[in-house]
Design a protein around this motif. Structure first.
Motif, PDB file in Angstrom:
ATOM      1  N   LYS A 114       0.816  -1.219   0.000  1.00  0.00           N
ATOM      2  CA  LYS A 114       0.000   0.000   0.000  1.00  0.00           C
ATOM      3  C   LYS A 114       0.851   1.271   0.000  1.00  0.00           C
ATOM      4  O   LYS A 114       0.413   2.315  -0.457  1.00  0.00           O
ATOM      5  CB  LYS A 114      -0.932   0.012   1.218  1.00  0.00           C
ATOM      6  N   GLY A 266      -8.627  -7.687  -3.269  1.00  0.00           N
ATOM      7  CA  GLY A 266      -9.574  -7.068  -2.350  1.00  0.00           C
ATOM      8  C   GLY A 266     -10.291  -5.995  -3.153  1.00  0.00           C
ATOM      9  O   GLY A 266     -11.409  -6.157  -3.622  1.00  0.00           O
ATOM     10  N   GLY A 267      -9.595  -4.870  -3.358  1.00  0.00           N
ATOM     11  CA  GLY A 267     -10.084  -3.846  -4.276  1.00  0.00           C
ATOM     12  C   GLY A 267      -9.396  -3.948  -5.623  1.00  0.00           C
ATOM     13  O   GLY A 267      -9.703  -3.218  -6.545  1.00  0.00           O
ATOM     14  N   SER A 269      -5.952  -3.580  -6.299  1.00  0.00           N
ATOM     15  CA  SER A 269      -4.819  -2.718  -6.649  1.00  0.00           C
ATOM     16  C   SER A 269      -3.505  -3.474  -6.806  1.00  0.00           C
ATOM     17  O   SER A 269      -2.739  -3.208  -7.733  1.00  0.00           O
ATOM     18  CB  SER A 269      -4.669  -1.571  -5.651  1.00  0.00           C
ATOM     19  N   LEU A 271      -3.132  -6.681  -7.488  1.00  0.00           N
ATOM     20  CA  LEU A 271      -3.285  -7.548  -8.661  1.00  0.00           C
ATOM     21  C   LEU A 271      -3.150  -6.722  -9.940  1.00  0.00           C
ATOM     22  O   LEU A 271      -2.378  -7.064 -10.844  1.00  0.00           O
ATOM     23  CB  LEU A 271      -4.637  -8.260  -8.635  1.00  0.00           C
ATOM     24  N   GLU A 386      -4.138 -11.797   3.677  1.00  0.00           N
ATOM     25  CA  GLU A 386      -4.578 -11.409   2.330  1.00  0.00           C
ATOM     26  C   GLU A 386      -3.697 -12.090   1.283  1.00  0.00           C
ATOM     27  O   GLU A 386      -4.180 -12.733   0.350  1.00  0.00           O
ATOM     28  CB  GLU A 386      -4.474  -9.881   2.143  1.00  0.00           C
ATOM     29  N   GLY A 416       2.197  -8.759   1.590  1.00  0.00           N
ATOM     30  CA  GLY A 416       2.534  -8.190   2.896  1.00  0.00           C
ATOM     31  C   GLY A 416       2.943  -9.213   3.930  1.00  0.00           C
ATOM     32  O   GLY A 416       2.828 -10.426   3.723  1.00  0.00           O
TER      33      GLY A 416
HETATM   34  C1  PLP Z   1      -4.849  -4.131   1.190  1.00  0.00           C
HETATM   35  C2  PLP Z   1      -4.133  -5.371   1.000  1.00  0.00           C
HETATM   36  C3  PLP Z   1      -4.517  -6.287   0.011  1.00  0.00           C
HETATM   37  C4  PLP Z   1      -5.728  -6.091  -0.864  1.00  0.00           C
HETATM   38  O1  PLP Z   1      -5.837  -4.903  -1.539  1.00  0.00           O
HETATM   39  P1  PLP Z   1      -5.774  -4.803  -3.104  1.00  0.00           P
HETATM   40  O2  PLP Z   1      -6.145  -3.419  -3.397  1.00  0.00           O
HETATM   41  O3  PLP Z   1      -6.719  -5.809  -3.668  1.00  0.00           O
HETATM   42  O4  PLP Z   1      -4.374  -5.103  -3.471  1.00  0.00           O
HETATM   43  C5  PLP Z   1      -3.774  -7.425  -0.150  1.00  0.00           C
HETATM   44  N1  PLP Z   1      -2.719  -7.702   0.630  1.00  0.00           N
HETATM   45  C6  PLP Z   1      -2.318  -6.854   1.592  1.00  0.00           C
HETATM   46  C7  PLP Z   1      -1.156  -7.236   2.427  1.00  0.00           C
HETATM   47  C8  PLP Z   1      -3.016  -5.669   1.813  1.00  0.00           C
HETATM   48  O5  PLP Z   1      -2.613  -4.833   2.752  1.00  0.00           O
END
Ligand code: PLP
Length: 454
Positions: A114, A266-267, A269, A271, A386, A416
């Motif tokens: 992020k 997730g959102g 980004s 990917l 995640e 992460g």
């Molecule tokens: C926020 C987050 C995601 C998911 O967010 P995307 O916008 O889909 O990338 C995935 N992994 C980690 C560690 C995150 O902090």
């Protein structure tokens, strides 16, 4: 060809100095609509909400490469380039002929990818002369990243943190406060929309959609403030393209082209950013790479959602965005431990999925944590829950190769570290984690909140 090392590093000089804008290569990504009349939202209509430069990037469908300002390059240099790692130990444990690689983005204090967009958004806000920004955070990584970036560039920050996460991850709050941010569990009584949500749903643990509404309202009411978002939007995918550009450069040193690229979604980004330059090659007919988005079975926007215009938030304050969505009223089960709990999906990823360029899978959280533990015990690195969705899928693909004898090259995003997810690991280790998969009836309730007009 030299043997591929455990880690493929780039030098600081090799770090890309331009982001990759997939919008310039792919079919047109639908823009924002005004919910009142279904008309496109003009650029001027967005200036009061978002930072000016990020709006330009959001709407840029022509420039494939966009220069990264020097100040952001300097910030990136504190923790980038990040390595591509060959998962030799995991391959061995699986007994697969597949070659597994991961791009690790957890090597900074905020603990995830992020920071790549936080740095950019804080820089542009400061350059525009703003005094502060507001945002939401779910699992806490985005709030942490933005706290670091705002401290660095000298901006005030108010973070609305989804209440269940703030209870599960108290140290995330301390981390953000240490970097100077103000953190408010959401829904909260500090906003009209928060009060309304609390009145209707007193026991709610909140959702990203609620927290976004609160952050938007607070930005609108505070002079010199704008709202910033850590995922979903096109400019965030643009900033995250640094992940894909570095990965491509590193792999090309060894003449490697991935057969499969996997990212958790997730959102969308990480990917979107990871696949960006590889997708450009695919769309131009230069590669046959396959792309897989992985989401939790408890929040299945791609695998069970609808491709529709929807609000980005529960309070229905945002313009309408065409995306795969479960409806802005969808609230995932509080049992769900990891992030990836947003009701919608990046318009870029949604369009690519809709056009058949990406496929999608979902997994239950106990399967995901099993994969996480296997990864930790073989590769050493403790993954974020995640990221472990991508690990689970990579393991499944590697096992499929074992069955057929195919030597596929698989790249996945390790977005992460799991250091801040001890409560979730504790529940899993104690055998107390359970899976809740929404029923069709649960999903219908979310779909019923979709706007009727568009
Ligand atoms: C926020 C987050 C995601 C998911 O967010 P995307 O916008 O889909 O990338 C995935 N992994 C980690 C560690 C995150 O902090």
């Amino acid at each position: 060809m030299a043997n591929v090392p455990y880690k493929i590093y780039l030098s600081e000089d090799e770090m890309p100095k331009q982001w990759h804008n997939i919008q310039a290569v792919m079919p047109e990504v639908p823009g924002f609509l005004n919910p009142a009349n279904g008309e496109p939202v003009p650029k001027e209509g967005l200036l009061g909400v978002f930072c000016a430069e990020t709006i330009e990037q959001e709407l840029n469908k022509t420039d494939e490469f966009i220069a990264i300002p020097d100040e952001i390059v300097s910030f990136y240099s504190m923790y980038r380039p990040s390595p591509v790692v060959r998962a030799y130990c995991l391959e061995k444990a699986l007994g697969t002929p597949a070659k597994l690689y991961y791009k690790f983005e957890g090597n900074n204090t905020s603990g995830s990818h992020k920071l790549n967009s936080a740095a950019a958004q804080a820089y542009y806000a400061k350059k525009q002369g703003l005094t502060g920004v507001t945002t939401e955070t779910g699992a806490g990584q985005w709030g942490s990243a933005l706290s670091m970036a705002c401290a660095f560039f000298g901006l005030d920050l108010v973070v609305y943190m989804v209440k269940t996460s703030s209870e599960q991850k108290p140290y995330r709050k301390v981390l953000m406060e240490t970097y100077g941010a103000k953190v408010i569990p959401s829904p909260s009584p500090t906003t009209d929309v928060g009060q309304k949500i609390l009145a209707e749903n007193p026991g709610t643990g909140g959702s990203l959609g609620c927290a976004i509404s609160e952050a938007l309202e607070t930005a609108a009411k505070s002079d010199g403030y704008r709202y910033v978002l850590g995922s979903v939007l096109n400019h965030v995918v643009l900033h995250q393209s640094i992940i894909g550009l570095e990965a491509k450069l590193a792999l090309e040193k060894y003449d490697i082209t991935p057969d499969i690229i996997i990212g958790c979604a997730g959102g969308g980004s990480n990917l979107g950013g990871l696949i960006s330059p590889f997708m450009a090659d695919k769309l131009r007919g230069k590669s046959g790479t396959e792309f897989i988005a992985v989401e939790p079975a408890s929040c299945p926007s791609l695998t069970r959602g609808r491709y529709a215009y929807d609000h980005g938030d529960t309070g229905r304050m945002t313009p309408l965005i065409k995306m795969y969505t479960l409806g802005s009223g969808f609230i995932p089960s509080p049992n769900h431990a990891g992030g990836l709990r947003y009701h919608g999906m990046s318009p870029i990823v949604s369009k690519l999925f809709h056009d058949g360029h990406i496929s999608a899978k979902s997994y239950t959280q106990t399967d995901v944590f099993q994969a996480a533990v296997m990864f930790a015990r073989t590769e050493g690195t403790l993954p974020a829950p995640e990221s472990s969705h991508a690990i689970k899928c990579a393991i499944d693909e590697a096992l499929a190769c074992k069955a057929t004898g195919e030597e596929k090259t698989i790249l996945f995003g390790l977005t992460g570290t799991g250091y801040f997810d001890m409560t979730a690991y504790q529940n899993f280790n104690a055998g107390e984690m359970n899976d809740y998969v929404p029923t069709d009836a649960d999903l219908e309730k979310g779909f019923a909140t979709l706007p009727q007009k568009c």
